[in-house]
Scaffold this active site. Structure first.
Site, PDB file in Angstrom:
ATOM      1  N   PRO A 146       0.669  -1.300  -0.071  1.00  0.00           N
ATOM      2  CA  PRO A 146       0.053   0.050  -0.048  1.00  0.00           C
ATOM      3  C   PRO A 146       0.766   1.329  -0.072  1.00  0.00           C
ATOM      4  O   PRO A 146       0.480   2.357  -0.595  1.00  0.00           O
ATOM      5  CB  PRO A 146      -0.855  -0.098   1.101  1.00  0.00           C
ATOM      6  CG  PRO A 146      -0.878  -1.483   1.425  1.00  0.00           C
ATOM      7  CD  PRO A 146       0.305  -2.223   0.936  1.00  0.00           C
ATOM      8  N   THR A 157       5.991   1.850 -13.744  1.00  0.00           N
ATOM      9  CA  THR A 157       5.336   2.768 -14.357  1.00  0.00           C
ATOM     10  C   THR A 157       6.251   3.442 -15.213  1.00  0.00           C
ATOM     11  O   THR A 157       7.493   2.974 -15.463  1.00  0.00           O
ATOM     12  CB  THR A 157       5.036   4.140 -13.516  1.00  0.00           C
ATOM     13  OG1 THR A 157       6.392   4.510 -12.791  1.00  0.00           O
ATOM     14  CG2 THR A 157       4.098   3.777 -12.371  1.00  0.00           C
ATOM     15  N   GLU A 184       4.092  -3.363 -13.353  1.00  0.00           N
ATOM     16  CA  GLU A 184       5.239  -3.651 -13.638  1.00  0.00           C
ATOM     17  C   GLU A 184       6.307  -2.700 -13.667  1.00  0.00           C
ATOM     18  O   GLU A 184       7.378  -2.704 -14.502  1.00  0.00           O
ATOM     19  CB  GLU A 184       5.498  -4.974 -14.771  1.00  0.00           C
ATOM     20  CG  GLU A 184       4.629  -6.237 -14.305  1.00  0.00           C
ATOM     21  CD  GLU A 184       5.160  -7.340 -15.015  1.00  0.00           C
ATOM     22  OE1 GLU A 184       6.250  -7.533 -15.386  1.00  0.00           O
ATOM     23  OE2 GLU A 184       4.460  -8.262 -14.861  1.00  0.00           O
ATOM     24  N   ARG A 216     -17.496   3.149 -42.318  1.00  0.00           N
ATOM     25  CA  ARG A 216     -18.331   4.419 -42.194  1.00  0.00           C
ATOM     26  C   ARG A 216     -18.332   5.429 -42.979  1.00  0.00           C
ATOM     27  O   ARG A 216     -17.269   5.942 -43.819  1.00  0.00           O
ATOM     28  CB  ARG A 216     -18.028   4.814 -40.885  1.00  0.00           C
ATOM     29  CG  ARG A 216     -18.260   6.193 -40.469  1.00  0.00           C
ATOM     30  CD  ARG A 216     -19.725   5.978 -39.779  1.00  0.00           C
ATOM     31  NE  ARG A 216     -20.352   7.112 -39.270  1.00  0.00           N
ATOM     32  CZ  ARG A 216     -21.595   7.444 -38.648  1.00  0.00           C
ATOM     33  NH1 ARG A 216     -22.232   6.545 -38.732  1.00  0.00           N
ATOM     34  NH2 ARG A 216     -21.906   8.648 -38.381  1.00  0.00           N
TER      35      ARG A 216
HETATM   36  N1  CAA Z   1      18.444  -7.383 -11.863  1.00  0.00           N
HETATM   37  C1  CAA Z   1      19.178  -7.884 -10.823  1.00  0.00           C
HETATM   38  N2  CAA Z   1      19.551  -7.018  -9.860  1.00  0.00           N
HETATM   39  C2  CAA Z   1      19.252  -5.827  -9.982  1.00  0.00           C
HETATM   40  C3  CAA Z   1      18.596  -5.207 -11.007  1.00  0.00           C
HETATM   41  C4  CAA Z   1      18.080  -5.994 -11.970  1.00  0.00           C
HETATM   42  N3  CAA Z   1      17.725  -5.672 -13.282  1.00  0.00           N
HETATM   43  N4  CAA Z   1      18.337  -4.035 -10.659  1.00  0.00           N
HETATM   44  C5  CAA Z   1      18.770  -3.670  -9.511  1.00  0.00           C
HETATM   45  N5  CAA Z   1      19.351  -4.855  -9.134  1.00  0.00           N
HETATM   46  C6  CAA Z   1      20.075  -4.799  -7.757  1.00  0.00           C
HETATM   47  C7  CAA Z   1      21.254  -3.906  -7.831  1.00  0.00           C
HETATM   48  O1  CAA Z   1      22.253  -4.505  -8.043  1.00  0.00           O
HETATM   49  C8  CAA Z   1      21.183  -3.603  -6.083  1.00  0.00           C
HETATM   50  O2  CAA Z   1      22.022  -4.610  -5.512  1.00  0.00           O
HETATM   51  P1  CAA Z   1      22.783  -4.571  -3.998  1.00  0.00           P
HETATM   52  O3  CAA Z   1      21.770  -4.049  -3.159  1.00  0.00           O
HETATM   53  O4  CAA Z   1      23.455  -5.682  -3.818  1.00  0.00           O
HETATM   54  O5  CAA Z   1      23.642  -3.231  -4.450  1.00  0.00           O
HETATM   55  C9  CAA Z   1      19.681  -3.678  -5.542  1.00  0.00           C
HETATM   56  O6  CAA Z   1      18.981  -4.415  -6.631  1.00  0.00           O
HETATM   57  C10 CAA Z   1      19.187  -2.434  -5.511  1.00  0.00           C
HETATM   58  O7  CAA Z   1      19.177  -1.800  -6.764  1.00  0.00           O
HETATM   59  P2  CAA Z   1      18.960  -0.286  -6.923  1.00  0.00           P
HETATM   60  O8  CAA Z   1      19.702   0.550  -6.022  1.00  0.00           O
HETATM   61  O9  CAA Z   1      18.848   0.225  -8.393  1.00  0.00           O
HETATM   62  O10 CAA Z   1      17.450  -0.326  -6.407  1.00  0.00           O
HETATM   63  P3  CAA Z   1      16.570   1.236  -6.239  1.00  0.00           P
HETATM   64  O11 CAA Z   1      15.949   1.010  -4.685  1.00  0.00           O
HETATM   65  O12 CAA Z   1      17.083   2.433  -6.433  1.00  0.00           O
HETATM   66  O13 CAA Z   1      15.030   0.880  -6.970  1.00  0.00           O
HETATM   67  C11 CAA Z   1      13.842   0.564  -8.933  1.00  0.00           C
HETATM   68  C12 CAA Z   1      15.348   0.522  -8.550  1.00  0.00           C
HETATM   69  C13 CAA Z   1      14.426   0.180 -10.506  1.00  0.00           C
HETATM   70  C14 CAA Z   1      13.275   2.034  -9.056  1.00  0.00           C
HETATM   71  C15 CAA Z   1      12.952  -0.274  -8.704  1.00  0.00           C
HETATM   72  O14 CAA Z   1      12.629  -0.108  -6.961  1.00  0.00           O
HETATM   73  C16 CAA Z   1      11.855  -0.801  -9.522  1.00  0.00           C
HETATM   74  O15 CAA Z   1      11.974  -1.339 -10.587  1.00  0.00           O
HETATM   75  N6  CAA Z   1      10.811  -0.047  -9.078  1.00  0.00           N
HETATM   76  C17 CAA Z   1       9.528  -0.419  -9.776  1.00  0.00           C
HETATM   77  C18 CAA Z   1       8.612  -1.540  -9.114  1.00  0.00           C
HETATM   78  C19 CAA Z   1       7.892  -2.534  -9.788  1.00  0.00           C
HETATM   79  O16 CAA Z   1       8.242  -2.704 -11.049  1.00  0.00           O
HETATM   80  N7  CAA Z   1       6.846  -3.051  -9.379  1.00  0.00           N
HETATM   81  C20 CAA Z   1       5.784  -3.844 -10.120  1.00  0.00           C
HETATM   82  C21 CAA Z   1       5.104  -4.557  -9.100  1.00  0.00           C
HETATM   83  S1  CAA Z   1       4.646  -6.158  -9.934  1.00  0.00           S
HETATM   84  C22 CAA Z   1       3.330  -5.911 -10.834  1.00  0.00           C
HETATM   85  O17 CAA Z   1       3.116  -4.657 -11.436  1.00  0.00           O
HETATM   86  C23 CAA Z   1       2.620  -7.170 -11.333  1.00  0.00           C
HETATM   87  C24 CAA Z   1       1.263  -7.133 -12.091  1.00  0.00           C
HETATM   88  O18 CAA Z   1       0.434  -6.490 -11.404  1.00  0.00           O
HETATM   89  C25 CAA Z   1       1.060  -7.307 -13.267  1.00  0.00           C
END
Ligand code: CAA
Length: 381
Positions: A128, A366, A364, A269
């Site tokens: 949330p 924005t 997944e 149309r």
């Molecule tokens: N693959 C593997 N590891 C990754 C990675 C990737 N693509 N991207 C980042 N990481 C790792 C980093 O290496 C880092 O590792 P360490 O902690 O070991 O250093 C860790 O993840 C954190 O990375 P960041 O510092 O880049 O993370 P951040 O907090 O800055 O956030 C972000 C990055 C891209 C903004 C992420 O938070 C994000 O993708 N947010 C969006 C969330 C999202 O997409 N939610 C969707 C929910 S699912 C859904 O929607 C399903 C549905 O209904 C259909």
């Protein structure tokens, strides 16, 4: 560079197209209107191998490639975007991480029934108060002496949540105000303390039920932990690298559906002495729609083929999702406009495509998050 599909990919595509047109599309309007979960279509997709497409056959999957998965996702979503996302969550967000990070025991016990479509999977990351900033989730997993975890918290917008047998959930296992560490684990329907709320009410994809799920002192055994303790965020992020290709393909399919109807309607149309397709205003819209659809298709297929080749595709998946989802919004907007007043009527499909397209810019990650992912990859060099 080759632009042709292989014989196998062509066969998968024509099977999916035929199935989608015959079995899915005729039901799409009523599924949407009644917000009815498409039980029978999911069973048919399981028979066709569409619920675990890129999972090897030994674990219940179809043993195909991710490019075939993207082709099928577009076809199913072209017929019914709700059915598309149900399939996408099962394939990309559940099967993929369990196959990539799970133990052999998990692959046999959990992945096999989900990839074969006998059971259903979901993915619990969003909360949330944390959507885009996923790392700041509040769900807590306390390590237990037996190696398991005690889980407390809530996740929302969980697509497939009301029907899923298994949900891969991400929780903070090492709290830290600056850099908390997360762990991924599989929740099973029926675990004491695990409850699912009533389905959400949404603008579109009405037949794809989503819900908030709650965990109150749920004991998750160590056998259900996916990947190493503290590595859960990486599991989530690398899962979304693949999941975003699925949503990009969904957006492509929605746009194709709207475009197809716009072309047909424009030829039927009549106005100002001829079909509206003779008006340059309409022709320019159709030309832009077709061009954008083809551009999105190339981005989707490129990202899928990179995943198949085992090449890092984080930025390319985000580019595909960013462009395809915003393109779907533009294309469905124009398709509705071409239909005029009929486009605004719930008796015609364009308004459904218009509503369904909108979510692809949100879930997944924005569009804003996709831009962050692309930019940070560019700037890292
Ligand atoms: N693959 C593997 N590891 C990754 C990675 C990737 N693509 N991207 C980042 N990481 C790792 C980093 O290496 C880092 O590792 P360490 O902690 O070991 O250093 C860790 O993840 C954190 O990375 P960041 O510092 O880049 O993370 P951040 O907090 O800055 O956030 C972000 C990055 C891209 C903004 C992420 O938070 C994000 O993708 N947010 C969006 C969330 C999202 O997409 N939610 C969707 C929910 S699912 C859904 O929607 C399903 C549905 O209904 C259909």
């Amino acid at each position: 560079m080759r632009f042709e599909l292989t014989e196998e990919q062509n066969l998968v595509l024509s099977t999916a197209r035929d199935f989608a047109r015959r079995e899915v599309e005729p039901k799409a309007a009523s599924l949407d209107r009644e917000a009815r979960w498409p039980t029978e279509i999911i069973a048919q997709m399981a028979e066709l191998g569409f619920m675990g497409m890129a999972i090897p056959t030994e674990y219940g999957g179809a043993g195909l490639d991710h490019l075939s998965y993207a082709l099928v996702m577009a076809e199913i979503s072209r017929a019914c975007a709700s059915t598309g996302v149900i399939m996408s969550v099962n394939n990309s967000l559940f099967c993929d991480p369990v196959y990539k990070f799970g133990t052999e025991e998990q692959k046999k016990r959990v992945l096999t029934p989900v990839a074969s479509g006998q059971k259903l999977g979901a993915f619990g990351l969003t909360e949330p108060s944390s959507g885009s900033d996923a790392r700041t989730m509040k769900t807590i997993a306390e390590r237990q002496p037996d190696g398991g975890y005690l889980l407390n918290g809530a996740k929302n917008w969980i697509t497939n949540g009301p029907h899923a047998d298994y949900i891969i959930v991400f929780a903070i296992s090492t709290p830290d105000p600056v850099k908390p560490r997360h762990t991924a684990m599989i929740l099973e329907r029926g675990m004491p303390g695990f409850t699912v709320a009533a389905p959400d009410h949404k603008l579109g994809i009405h037949a794809a039920h989503s819900a908030t799920i709650f965990f109150e002192n749920v004991h998750v055994p160590k056998e259900n932990v996916v990947g190493a303790d503290g590595e859960g965020f990486k599991v989530a992020m690398s899962t979304l690298d693949g999941g975003r290709i699925g949503i990009a393909a969904q957006a492509l399919g929605i746009a194709e559906a709207a475009f197809e109807k716009a072309v047909t309607y424009s030829k039927e149309r009549q106005s100002f002495g001829g079909s509206i397709s003779h008006h340059q205003a309409i022709q320019f819209m159709l030309a832009d729609m077709a061009t954008e659809i083809e551009a999105a298709r190339l981005l989707v297929l490129r990202a899928a083929s990179m995943k198949d080749r085992g090449v890092k595709h984080t930025a390319e998946s985000s580019m595909a999702k960013l462009f395809a989802s915003e393109m779907a919004t533009r294309v469905t907007h124009k398709a509705l406009q071409i239909h005029g007043g009929y486009g605004y009527s719930t008796e015609y499909a364009p308004e459904r495509h218009y509503r369904d397209a909108r979510i692809t810019e949100i879930y997944e990650g924005t569009s804003e998050i996709q831009r962050i992912v692309v930019a940070s990859s560019l700037l890292r060099g």
